[in-house]
Design a protein around this motif. Structure first.
Motif, short mmCIF file in Angstrom:
data_model
loop_
_atom_site.label_atom_id
_atom_site.label_comp_id
_atom_site.label_asym_id
_atom_site.label_seq_id
_atom_site.Cartn_x
_atom_site.Cartn_y
_atom_site.Cartn_z
N THR A 86 0.75 -1.29 0.01
CA THR A 86 0.29 -0.07 0.12
C THR A 86 0.90 1.32 0.10
OG1 THR A 86 -1.72 -1.25 1.33
CG2 THR A 86 -1.92 1.08 1.32
N LEU A 87 2.04 1.22 0.83
CA LEU A 87 2.80 2.48 0.82
C LEU A 87 3.63 2.56 -0.31
CD1 LEU A 87 4.10 4.79 2.36
CD2 LEU A 87 5.69 2.96 3.39
N ALA A 88 4.03 1.45 -1.02
CA ALA A 88 4.57 1.59 -2.30
C ALA A 88 3.84 2.09 -3.31
CB ALA A 88 5.30 0.30 -2.89
N LEU A 89 2.65 1.74 -3.67
CA LEU A 89 1.66 2.17 -4.33
C LEU A 89 1.27 3.43 -4.16
CD1 LEU A 89 -0.64 -0.80 -5.01
CD2 LEU A 89 0.62 -0.29 -6.50
N ALA A 90 1.08 4.11 -3.03
CA ALA A 90 0.98 5.55 -2.65
C ALA A 90 2.13 6.20 -3.02
CB ALA A 90 0.33 5.50 -1.13
N ARG A 91 3.22 5.78 -2.94
CA ARG A 91 4.58 6.59 -3.22
C ARG A 91 4.63 6.93 -4.74
NH1 ARG A 91 8.82 6.02 -5.55
NH2 ARG A 91 8.53 3.82 -6.09
N GLN A 92 4.45 5.77 -5.25
CA GLN A 92 4.54 5.82 -6.72
C GLN A 92 3.39 6.75 -7.21
OE1 GLN A 92 7.00 4.53 -8.62
NE2 GLN A 92 6.07 5.85 -10.01
N ALA A 93 2.05 6.66 -6.69
CA ALA A 93 1.11 7.54 -7.31
C ALA A 93 1.34 8.97 -6.92
CB ALA A 93 -0.16 7.12 -6.49
N LEU A 94 1.95 9.47 -5.96
CA LEU A 94 2.30 10.79 -5.82
C LEU A 94 3.65 11.26 -6.59
CD1 LEU A 94 2.16 13.48 -4.40
CD2 LEU A 94 3.62 12.48 -2.32
N ALA A 109 -3.33 12.21 -4.55
CA ALA A 109 -2.21 11.16 -4.35
C ALA A 109 -1.55 11.23 -3.00
CB ALA A 109 -1.30 11.27 -5.42
N ASN A 110 -1.36 12.67 -2.50
CA ASN A 110 -0.73 12.94 -1.23
C ASN A 110 -1.63 12.38 0.00
OD1 ASN A 110 1.28 14.03 0.38
ND2 ASN A 110 -0.27 15.57 0.90
N GLN A 111 -2.82 12.46 -0.29
CA GLN A 111 -3.76 11.74 0.85
C GLN A 111 -3.45 10.63 1.00
OE1 GLN A 111 -5.46 13.99 3.01
NE2 GLN A 111 -4.11 15.34 1.60
N GLN A 112 -3.62 9.68 -0.27
CA GLN A 112 -3.12 8.28 -0.13
C GLN A 112 -1.91 7.86 0.61
OE1 GLN A 112 -3.29 7.02 -4.29
NE2 GLN A 112 -5.68 7.07 -4.31
#
Length: 189
Positions: A86-94, A109-112
């Protein structure tokens, strides 16, 4: 050309041309001004008293780096599977949203990413054991939340509000901008 020989037709064409060119000029100048305001989101000329950049874009790029460090700290922990993903996906999204430059996508993306970091923090606070690391978990979290605070409290939204209030809501711009299909600059919210 016979059409323009009549005085009233010539006046109508002249007025239509004036209106058209006014709207085109309004669209170009306001779009350029809005783009300039949105560029302030990534403007690295804004320095704090301590000498670090205060623009939201730069701070969120730092958050991506802190998320990378946090990923390296929790990597290999037996509890980290879903939290890591989840953290890896959110980091990539941002990171992707920052590359694209759409401020509303960056905000989402930052909120994620914040939610993913908080989920990892909740697991660790709940007793999950961190593997050995050369990086200090508490320092990473502190740096991450500091960068988030600077991004959230930057003057960017104030610039957008001031521009909207003084330029876009003033007469006749408030009417012309709608006719020229110009939207206000995006806020970071």
């Amino acid at each position: 050309m016979e059409f323009l020989k009549k005085r009233q037709n010539a006046i109508i064409v002249f007025i239509a041309a004036v209106v058209l060119f006014t709207l085109i000029g309004c669209h170009r100048s306001l779009t350029k001004a809005c783009d300039k305001i949105e560029a302030a989101f990534f403007d690295k000329s804004q320095l704090s008293a301590e000498g670090y950049y205060t623009c939201p874009g730069d701070q969120l790029e730092n958050c991506v780096k802190y998320a990378n460090r946090l990923l390296s700290v929790i990597n290999g922990a037996d509890w980290s599977g879903e939290a890591y993903d989840t953290l890896a996906l959110a980091r990539q999204a941002l990171a992707d949203a920052l590359d694209d430059g759409d401020i509303s996508d960056i905000y989402d993306a930052n909120q994620q990413l914040i939610a993913a970091v908080e989920a990892v923090e909740a697991l660790v606070d709940g007793g999950a054991v961190l593997p050995e690391s050369n990086d200090d978990y508490e320092t990473i979290l502190s740096d991450f939340y500091s960068a988030q605070s600077v991004a959230a409290n930057s003057a960017y939204n104030d610039y957008v509000d001031e521009f909207t209030d003084t330029t876009l809501r003033a007469f006749p711009t408030n009417i012309l901008r709608r006719l020229a299909f110009v939207s206000a600059p995006e806020k970071f919210e």
